[in-house]
Design an enzyme around this catalytic site. Structure first.
Site, PDB file in Angstrom:
ATOM      1  N   GLU A 408       0.881  -1.176   0.000  1.00  0.00           N
ATOM      2  CA  GLU A 408       0.000   0.000   0.000  1.00  0.00           C
ATOM      3  C   GLU A 408       0.909   1.213   0.000  1.00  0.00           C
ATOM      4  O   GLU A 408       1.758   1.370   0.883  1.00  0.00           O
ATOM      5  CB  GLU A 408      -0.911  -0.028   1.225  1.00  0.00           C
ATOM      6  CG  GLU A 408      -2.090   0.936   1.136  1.00  0.00           C
ATOM      7  CD  GLU A 408      -1.805   2.298   1.719  1.00  0.00           C
ATOM      8  OE1 GLU A 408      -1.449   3.204   0.926  1.00  0.00           O
ATOM      9  OE2 GLU A 408      -1.899   2.453   2.938  1.00  0.00           O
ATOM     10  N   CYS A 442      -2.966   7.790   5.005  1.00  0.00           N
ATOM     11  CA  CYS A 442      -2.899   7.403   3.594  1.00  0.00           C
ATOM     12  C   CYS A 442      -4.161   7.846   2.860  1.00  0.00           C
ATOM     13  O   CYS A 442      -4.138   8.158   1.676  1.00  0.00           O
ATOM     14  CB  CYS A 442      -2.758   5.888   3.453  1.00  0.00           C
ATOM     15  SG  CYS A 442      -1.550   5.147   4.538  1.00  0.00           S
TER      16      CYS A 442
END
Length: 648
Positions: A408, A442
């Site tokens: 990720e 994020c």
């Protein structure tokens, strides 16, 4: 709120607006119990919607104001439509009343909270129910948090060593983990693993793998559930460590502990589901589709969710039957040391899990390139993630398998605000998404794409709302925007702010405290879609606002980056909402809500393009990445059996 208003009737003139008979009756009952004079409050209903209720209240001798919107046509129409939508909803008292529901049902107390019985029922039916966050409005919870901070502060400055093969190893090199709210405060000293010690950890993992792979799934899942119980018991303490080591505000730190617990419980359930396998039998033949662990997993976790993401990647690898080495980001190594303590107490065997803090360029690179590594689970920057992906693709001497990479790598997340959006809702959602944890999630919003008709009004209100944010030490309950993680991050973000000033207009730049790694929220307006601040991940409290002429352009601008992690839309136009669901290129699209705070099982999290590779964390196919599927077929039309050895 009704109780609070009427308790203060000598200071506040309360107006109780509702079409729900029970709500109005409750207000009357509260007023009667407090002996509030009837001239000190009034009831309100909307013209044409509550006429019978208004008459009944007047007949009871109460003041009633019947009101209707007045002013500009479009806002007035939007208001009326909103009221119509509310009052024609299935849950609306007015609608249910018109359907002639029984009076007992209409007047029943609302069931707002998910009761323990309901949660248990949902669990029994196989539906995952996550744990609840702490309610800091409860005096006992606030007191427990205060006590936890005091206890944790007594432990600051201690030394934390790597765990290899069940033993804590002394190291030649140490690094101080600092409190970003006050960088003169050392949270802990962390021993950094050497490459030679990393090799020792790999050998221990390789030796432990055969036994762990064959350990029954129920036993592996039991370790996760025990870890979840331990985290719940240490919730306030773990939250305090998160606040002090990475500068996350208290409520958000508590929510992160919830997420870590949810990962343990959810992946335990999921592995038990997968362990059942798939059976496909035909006459004379049995077929089984089953799973087994892949081997050794290297988990490289980030600092921004130091407990939840580290825990999620680690326990997923472990419950799937893999031996796991956890290398945390340097700024958050104390929190992962606490996770290590919990996993040991939960019963993880030595060699199966190992805590290997070290420099990414040395120990991290060594583990990624090791021939015995089977899985690399990484959360971090695009630059590092792409390098890991490339290195993992190269076959090393002695390597007999292809490495699986789960990565990720962040985002440049956008929220679209169209001309039909509820700006009240949109402003709150954008502020929360952009400046929660100082923009260091994020999933944080770093771009807002606003249609021209509402652009000026939105920017004006966004600026005023952002001015209201409290900036300060993460430990203080009132803090909404804390520090960024360290001096390097602060300096990088300041460089982006200078670039933004050259590319766009500064709509707002808030000042910040000096003693700590603080940056006040910054909003840029009139930002071009291809500007640096609209394309590159900044990972700080910096927001770019772009004006577009129509919804098609808004989607094109939103999709015009290399990332595809999260995105959102504020709209009341069904066609726009439908189009966003299909054409907005993000892994998680949120409609009319903030774009951060994904919950395990409810909102599995992850993106594509350069935001990441692999299945979504907290989703039904996440564990498959850590497993090797096998098909076992047996012909059962055989003649007899071989004799048992040793039998006469």
């Amino acid at each position: 709120i009704t109780q609070l208003l009427l308790e203060n009737h000598q200071y506040v003139y309360a107006a109780i607006g509702s079409h729900n008979v029970r709500s109005q009756a409750r207000a009357i009952a509260i007023a009667q119990s407090l002996n509030v004079p009837r001239r000190h409050f009034e009831m309100q209903v909307l013209y044409g919607m509550g006429d019978k209720l208004a008459k009944a209240l007047v007949d009871k001798g109460y003041r009633v104001r019947v009101y209707c919107p007045y002013g500009e046509l479009l806002p007035g129409m939007a208001y009326l439509i909103r009221r119509l939508l509310e009052n024609t909803a299935n849950s609306s008292f007015l609608r249910q009343n018109l359907e002639n529901r029984p009076i007992e049902e209409l007047l029943a107390p609302p069931n707002i909270d998910l009761s323990h019985a309901e949660a248990q029922r949902r669990r029994e039916e196989g539906e995952f129910v996550g744990v609840a966050d702490t309610d800091y409005a409860e005096e006992s919870a606030a007191r427990m948090s205060t006590e936890a901070f005091a206890a944790v502060r007594q432990q600051l400055g201690r030394t934390y060593l790597p765990l290899v093969n069940g033993e804590y190893l002394n190291t030649a090199e140490f690094v101080d983990s600092l409190n970003p709210s006050n960088f003169s405060e050392v949270v802990g000293k962390v021993g950094l693993l050497s490459v030679e010690q990393a090799e020792e950890a790999m050998r221990a993992a390789k030796a432990a793998f055969p036994g762990w792979k064959k350990t029954p799934v129920q036993q592996r899942a039991g370790v996760l559930r025990k870890a979840a119980d331990l985290m719940e018991a240490r919730r306030a303490e773990l939250s305090a460590w998160i606040v002090l080591e990475v500068g996350k505000p208290v409520k958000e730190a508590d929510a992160e502990v919830s997420e870590a617990i949810d990962f343990c419980l959810y992946y335990a359930d999921e592995m038990e589901r997968l362990d059942a396998g798939v059976i496909y039998d035909v006459p004379g033949e049995t077929n089984r589709y089953i799973y087994q662990g892949r081997g050794i997993a290297v988990v490289i976790s980030p600092w921004n969710f130091p407990l939840a993401i580290a825990c999620g990647m680690t326990v997923a690898a472990l419950v799937a039957g893999n031996c796991t080495l956890l290398k945390p980001a340097e700024p958050s190594s104390v929190i992962t040391a606490k996770l290590t303590e919990i996993l040991i107490e939960a019963g993880i065997p030595k060699g199966v899990f190992q805590y290997v803090p070290g420099k990414g360029s040395q120990v991290g690179a060594y583990l990624v390139n090791h021939a015995d590594t089977h899985i690399i689970a990484f959360t971090g920057s695009q630059e590092v993630g792409c390098r890991i992906y490339a290195e993992a693709a190269t076959l090393k001497p002695g390597q007999k398998h292809m490495k699986r990479v789960i990565a990720e790598m962040g985002g440049k997340n956008a929220i679209i605000v169209d001309e039909s959006a509820d700006l009240d809702q949109a402003v709150v959602g954008v502020v929360q998404s952009a400046f929660g944890y100082s923009g260091q999630k994020c999933s944080a919003c770093s771009r807002v794409i606003v249609l021209q008709p509402v652009y000026d009004a939105f920017v004006r209100r966004l600026v005023e709302a952002t001015k209201s944010l409290n900036i300060g030490e993460a430990e203080l309950p009132s803090t909404q925007v804390g520090p960024v993680i360290d001096a390097k991050a602060r300096d990088r973000i300041l460089e982006y702010i200078e670039k933004g000033k050259a590319e766009a207009q500064v709509a707002l730049e808030l000042t910040a405290p000096a003693q700590g790694y603080y940056i006040g929220p910054v909003i840029f307006s009139e930002v071009a879609p291809d500007a640096t601040i609209a394309q590159e991940e900044i990972f700080g409290p910096v927001l770019a606002v772009t004006k577009v002429k129509d919804f098609a352009e808004a989607l094109a601008v939103a999709n015009g980056t290399n990332y595809a992690l999260t995105g959102g839309i504020y709209s009341r136009t069904p066609s726009h909402i439908q189009q966003a669901q299909t054409d907005f290129e993000v892994g998680n699209v949120y409609i009319n809500r903030n774009i951060t705070g994904a919950i395990v099982a409810r909102q599995p999290f992850g993106g594509f393009k350069l935001s990441g590779v692999g299945s979504k964390a907290g989703g039904p196919d996440y564990l498959l990445q850590f497993l090797e599927p096998r098909t076992v077929t047996e012909n059962i039309q055989r003649q007899g059996f071989a004799p048992i050895e040793g039998a006469e």
